[in-house]
Design an enzyme around this catalytic site. Structure first.
Site, PDB file in Angstrom:
ATOM      1  N   GLY A  93       0.575  -1.371  -0.450  1.00 30.19           N
ATOM      2  CA  GLY A  93       0.364  -0.224  -0.142  1.00 30.19           C
ATOM      3  C   GLY A  93       1.334   1.298  -0.241  1.00 30.19           C
ATOM      4  O   GLY A  93       1.468   1.269   0.500  1.00 30.19           O
TER       5      GLY A  93
ATOM      6  N   PHE B 221     -12.765  22.117  14.281  1.00 28.66           N
ATOM      7  CA  PHE B 221     -12.802  20.458  13.918  1.00 28.66           C
ATOM      8  C   PHE B 221     -14.037  20.100  14.676  1.00 28.66           C
ATOM      9  O   PHE B 221     -13.842  20.164  16.091  1.00 28.66           O
ATOM     10  CB  PHE B 221     -12.099  18.934  12.961  1.00 28.66           C
ATOM     11  CG  PHE B 221     -11.750  19.068  12.080  1.00 28.66           C
ATOM     12  CD1 PHE B 221     -12.197  20.073  10.890  1.00 28.66           C
ATOM     13  CD2 PHE B 221     -12.203  17.942  10.919  1.00 28.66           C
ATOM     14  CE1 PHE B 221     -10.847  20.113   9.724  1.00 28.66           C
ATOM     15  CE2 PHE B 221     -12.170  17.528   9.764  1.00 28.66           C
ATOM     16  CZ  PHE B 221     -12.044  18.452   8.868  1.00 28.66           C
TER      17      PHE B 221
ATOM     18  N   ASP C 271      -8.955  -4.872   0.752  1.00 30.83           N
ATOM     19  CA  ASP C 271      -7.987  -6.017   0.813  1.00 30.83           C
ATOM     20  C   ASP C 271      -7.489  -6.553   1.672  1.00 30.83           C
ATOM     21  O   ASP C 271      -6.564  -7.665   2.294  1.00 30.83           O
ATOM     22  CB  ASP C 271      -7.196  -5.772  -0.632  1.00 30.83           C
ATOM     23  CG  ASP C 271      -7.732  -5.488  -1.277  1.00 30.83           C
ATOM     24  OD1 ASP C 271      -9.057  -4.903  -2.136  1.00 30.83           O
ATOM     25  OD2 ASP C 271      -6.851  -5.022  -2.936  1.00 30.83           O
TER      26      ASP C 271
ATOM     27  N   GLN D 269     -17.572   4.451  10.225  1.00 34.87           N
ATOM     28  CA  GLN D 269     -18.159   5.376  10.639  1.00 34.87           C
ATOM     29  C   GLN D 269     -18.916   6.427   9.022  1.00 34.87           C
ATOM     30  O   GLN D 269     -18.324   6.026   7.692  1.00 34.87           O
ATOM     31  CB  GLN D 269     -16.686   6.788  10.679  1.00 34.87           C
ATOM     32  CG  GLN D 269     -17.456   7.887  10.215  1.00 34.87           C
ATOM     33  CD  GLN D 269     -16.766   9.163  11.187  1.00 34.87           C
ATOM     34  OE1 GLN D 269     -15.326   9.031  10.603  1.00 34.87           O
ATOM     35  NE2 GLN D 269     -16.524   9.238  12.646  1.00 34.87           N
TER      36      GLN D 269
ATOM     37  N   GLU E  89      -6.025   3.162   7.656  1.00 32.59           N
ATOM     38  CA  GLU E  89      -7.181   2.484   8.234  1.00 32.59           C
ATOM     39  C   GLU E  89      -7.482   0.981   8.454  1.00 32.59           C
ATOM     40  O   GLU E  89      -8.414   0.527   8.275  1.00 32.59           O
ATOM     41  CB  GLU E  89      -7.878   3.240   7.016  1.00 32.59           C
ATOM     42  CG  GLU E  89      -9.298   2.695   7.314  1.00 32.59           C
ATOM     43  CD  GLU E  89     -10.662   2.985   6.242  1.00 32.59           C
ATOM     44  OE1 GLU E  89     -10.171   4.679   5.280  1.00 32.59           O
ATOM     45  OE2 GLU E  89     -11.480   3.357   6.047  1.00 32.59           O
TER      46      GLU E  89
ATOM     47  N   SER F 210      -7.465  11.389  11.555  1.00 34.62           N
ATOM     48  CA  SER F 210      -6.635   9.546  10.562  1.00 34.62           C
ATOM     49  C   SER F 210      -5.721  10.603   9.461  1.00 34.62           C
ATOM     50  O   SER F 210      -4.307   9.282   9.342  1.00 34.62           O
ATOM     51  CB  SER F 210      -8.267   9.611   9.389  1.00 34.62           C
ATOM     52  OG  SER F 210      -8.231  10.554   8.925  1.00 34.62           O
ATOM     53  N   LEU F 211      -5.658  11.640   9.245  1.00 36.45           N
ATOM     54  CA  LEU F 211      -4.065  11.931   8.854  1.00 36.45           C
ATOM     55  C   LEU F 211      -3.538  12.483   9.642  1.00 36.45           C
ATOM     56  O   LEU F 211      -2.260  11.269   9.332  1.00 36.45           O
ATOM     57  CB  LEU F 211      -4.824  13.631   8.102  1.00 36.45           C
ATOM     58  CG  LEU F 211      -5.241  12.670   6.888  1.00 36.45           C
ATOM     59  CD1 LEU F 211      -5.432  14.706   6.040  1.00 36.45           C
ATOM     60  CD2 LEU F 211      -5.028  12.754   5.612  1.00 36.45           C
TER      61      LEU F 211
END
Lengths: 252, 610
Positions: free
Chosen positions: B12, B116, B229, B248, B391, B407-408
């Site tokens: 990845g 945020f 995957d 989510q 993720e 997540s970033l």
């Protein structure tokens, strides 16, 4: 439950009925034939459908061998640049209703790069040019312990060229690139611009030297094809002009 | 067939994979295998920002960030991991800036920050400006910057190679592993899309960074290529998946299309309204309103629609109102998402509110890891040499609901950690022998799919899967709806065994790979629904209308799902009679659920109010 705009639901933008559309696609599969051919497919489409939706309908319902790249499907990953009615666009950002669906819409691979299969081209030469202009921040001395400061004004100088998604729509729309594959092409110059005009960077003169090459910026004939092709709205020709000007004004 | 040998193989090339590669390639011979060109990865679609308590624009500290992350995750977060996330956030943002990332700047030239959802000052007092950002294309800038630095460091990539199997030296699907015995990851098997050739990569350490699985749903912000995957490969090889029931749904997908409109729109002052023009979030989260965490906002929106206050001709969406913001402000801070509204819906956000509805966005669950990124094969033991980040992984810093911008952050903090740990491990480890024919499973699978005479179309099965998941396993769930989804998935698994592809060629056969990807999607949807059926409580992103309350007494545990042969034991580690004891039989295997304790350090679970 999920909101969908499919079926007969009118779109919030106003009612756009479903319609049929014909895609005339340039097919090429070297396992089958050395010759490329045109093939027509007619599909049912809805108001907000894009070229990519029509390609998927063909692949998923009619001919699984139709081959193209795609990933994000909303114009940020840069996978699906193709030549649509003679103009380079992203298939996922081009609504069918906006390209006159009354006549067959032609879909071809982007030009100037070797075709692998159907709408897929070999992107390696494109990325090789990108790598050559040293697309990374070059600095000297010790790393600062906090962030490097940069004024909002300095940050704004290269904002436009940070938007590039490396889709190759610009480079493969350039007539100079078509005739001379050695030319760096607009995308590589855009990415050089992104660093040359970054106040934190110290590699500008090296990059300008690379682009002063006979296959560099001076090959640009200012036809503006690249600016028109850019799906991110980058003023590509302007960026190239700024690089040319920097070459004249900056001593390196 | 070709074989390769690398110290570290990273699967990845999104944010987590490339961040890991920047660490490991300095220390160890590293290859990155990616099914896309690296710059196509879906990290590039992330918009709003990356959280870090830099305190550049107002008071902030990592402890507040830790608390917000734990509370945002409805207390299912492992608090030791959340603390690392919040602490190392600061260095991670500075790393990116020093690598060249063009953040937006304050007037003094520092990295600018904005509000945020769920990020607050002093444990929930008010919204805090913690998200570091670059307009509304922060993910794009992170992906580009990481790729640029991989070019600088001459990282070796295998692009458009699909990893289709993980090789370990013990078969975890059948073998009992004796106490103290090591299980090692030894390599991966990959398929070169351009040629159709099989490649075997032998490695001392392997990092999975394959991203999410949003394509189990129909309405999703995820790319077509996000098909789970890595999760499915680990699961099929006998490794557990953790907390898969928690998915989510991002509140603001473009209605009907699912394309993401960043929470930054609300961070910059955007307001959600129903058909009556009411700012309905005032009723659901009186203190931080539109900036409540995503699970709460998504449920509130769906509830407005359900109670008849949806907008539009079918009353099936709500409106994101930016019309009170200055066009210049919108252009400077939210240029991309407003262009999406124009391009795809023909809506001008300066003057018209934008139709939005929740869209499947992020898998909180995944391959369980410890804080070094090492993959767990049960509640405690690791697979030596196997790591996961981003993720695909579950550390778990997101618990049952991830905060926006975390997540970033996750991909940077745990990408870096896993890259370092893998390289460190590879220095002392040696290569383990591969089985005699490591490609046999992959070759069989591909041949079977390619050679099967006319069968059902892959796309029809995929569509049926996505339809049932949207209908039955979305924002609101019940035991009945989930069982309906499971019945559909069983049927689809059967149909999948008779499906066929039309393209029988070797070169660039995307038809074949879509078929393989559908197999991953079916397995991931199946385990997601089984875990959701078992969790009879509502927590974070998992809302059960038949069990609307959080039940800490019985469910304050991570779900661990194992796929086992039919004859294996019905009890998995962390078996809790009556709560984590579900067994679901399938054709040829069964899914057995167990549990894992939640790591709690400083925060006692409280009621979640905003």
């Amino acid at each position: 439950m999920t909101a969908t705009l499919e079926a007969a639901a009118p779109s919030p933008a106003g009612e756009i009925p479903s319609f049929t559309v014909t895609l005339r696609i340039r097919r090429f599969n070297p396992e089958v034939s050395e010759e490329a051919t045109w093939e027509d497919f007619t599909v049912e489409a809805h108001g907000t459908d894009r070229i990519l939706d029509a390609l998927h309908k063909i692949k998923w319902d009619e001919d699984g061998s139709l081959t193209f790249r795609r990933s994000c499907a909303h114009g940020v990953c840069g996978s699906d640049a193709m030549r649509i009615n003679g103009r380079n666009r992203l298939a996922c950002k081009t609504l069918l209703k906006d390209v006159n669906p009354d006549k067959p819409i032609t879909v071809e691979p982007i030009k100037g790069l070797p075709v692998v299969k159907d709408l897929v081209v070999d992107m390696e030469p494109f990325f090789a040019s990108y790598r050559e202009i040293m697309p990374f921040l070059i600095t000297s001395g010790n790393e600062p312990s906090k962030e490097r400061y940069q004024s909002p004004e300095d940050r704004a100088k290269f904002d436009d060229t940070t938007k590039c998604i490396l889709c190759a729509a610009c480079t493969s729309s350039c007539p100079v690139f078509w005739t001379d594959g050695q030319y760096f092409g607009p995308a590589a110059i855009v990415n050089a611009h992104r660093f040359i005009f970054d106040s934190r960077d110290e590699g500008g003169s090296q990059r300008l030297e690379i682009l002063n090459d006979k296959e560099g910026v001076w090959r640009c004939r200012t036809t503006f094809n690249c600016t028109e092709a850019c799906p991110r709205g980058i003023e590509v020709t302007k960026a190239i002009q700024e690089v040319k000007r920097a070459m004249i004004t900056r001593a390196f | 067939m070709q074989t390769h040998q690398y110290d570290v193989v990273i699967v990845g090339a999104g944010g987590a994979g490339m961040r890991a590669a920047l660490e490991s390639s300095k220390e160890a011979r590293t290859a990155v295998i990616s099914k896309l060109y690296p710059t196509r990865s879906h990290t590039g679609a992330a918009q709003g920002g990356m959280a870090a308590a830099l305190a550049n624009v107002e008071d902030d500290n990592w402890e507040w960030h830790t608390f917000d992350t734990v509370k945002g995750g409805d207390y299912l977060v492992d608090q030791d991991a959340a603390e690392i996330l919040a602490k190392e956030a600061i260095e991670s943002v500075l790393d990116l800036e020093r690598m060249g990332l063009p953040f937006n700047r304050t007037p003094e030239g520092k990295i600018d920050q904005r509000r945020f959802g769920g990020h607050t000052r002093d444990h929930g007092q008010s919204a805090v400006r913690r998200a570091c950002y670059a307009a509304d294309r922060t993910g794009h800038m992170i992906l580009q910057t990481l790729y640029q630095n991989c070019v600088k460091q001459d990282v070796e990539f295998f692009n458009e190679f699909y990893v289709l199997d993980l090789i370990t030296d013990h078969d975890l699907t059948t073998e009992e592993i004796a106490d103290g015995e090591e299980v090692n990851a030894t390599g991966v098997v990959a398929y070169d899309l351009a040629t159709g050739e099989i490649h075997v990569f032998q490695a001392k350490a392997i990092i999975f960074a394959t991203g999410g699985a949003g394509k189990i749903f129909k309405t999703t912000s995820n790319a077509h290529t996000l098909t789970g995957d890595g999760m499915a490969l680990a699961y099929r090889r006998g490794l557990p998946l953790e907390d898969m029931e928690f998915f989510q749904f991002h509140p603001t997908g473009l209605a009907g299309l699912g394309i993401l409109l960043s929470e930054a729109a609300r961070g910059e002052g955007g307001i959600l309204r129903n058909s009556e023009g009411e700012r309905f979030m005032e009723r659901y989260a009186p203190t931080i309103k539109d900036l409540a965490p995503r699970d709460i906002v998504a449920r509130s929106m769906a509830n407005e629609v359900r109670e008849g206050r949806g907008a539009g001709p079918n009353k099936d969406y709500v409106l994101l109102d930016l019309t009170h913001l200055e066009p210049a402000h919108i252009d400077a801070k939210l240029p991309d998402i407003t262009e999406f509204a124009r391009t795809y819906l023909g809506i001008e956000p300066y003057t018209e509110p934008v139709p939005v509805y929740p869209t499947a966005h992020y898998a909180m669950g995944g391959v369980p890891t410890n804080i070094k990124g090492e993959v767990l094969r049960d509640g405690v033991n690791v697979v030596k040499g196997l790591y996961a980040a981003g993720e695909v992984a579950c550390v778990s810093v997101h618990g049952s609901n991830r905060l926006g911008t975390n997540s970033l952050l996750d991909i940077n903090v745990f990408g870096k950690r896993s890259g370092r740990a893998a390289a460190e491990y590879a220095k002392t480890a040696s290569f383990h022998e591969l089985p005699e024919d490591p490609t046999v499973r992959v070759v069989e699978q591909l041949d079977e799919m390619r050679n099967r005479p006319d069968g059902e179309r892959i796309a029809d099965i995929r569509k049926a899967l996505q339809d049932t998941m949207d209908l039955n396993a979305q924002v609101f769930r019940t035991g009945d709806s989930l069982n309906a989804a499971l019945a559909d998935i069983r049927e689809l698994q059967k149909r999948y065994r008779n499906a066929s592809v039309q393209d029988k060629g070797k070169l660039f056969n995307t038809d074949l790979l879509e078929a393989i990807e559908l197999g991953f999607l079916l397995d991931i949807a199946e385990v997601t629904v089984v875990a959701a059926i078992n969790r009879k409580e509502s927590r974070g992103g998992h809302y059960r209308e038949d069990f609307p309350d959080r039940d800490d007494a019985n469910y304050m545990l991570h779900t661990m799902a194992y796929r086992r042969p039919p004859e294996a034991s019905d009890q998995a580690e962390g078996h809790v009679e009556g709560y984590f004891d579900h067994v679901e039989e399938f054709d040829g295997y069964k899914v057995v659920l167990g549990s894992k304790p939640v790591v709690q350090t400083r925060y006692e679970p409280m009621e979640r109010k905003y």
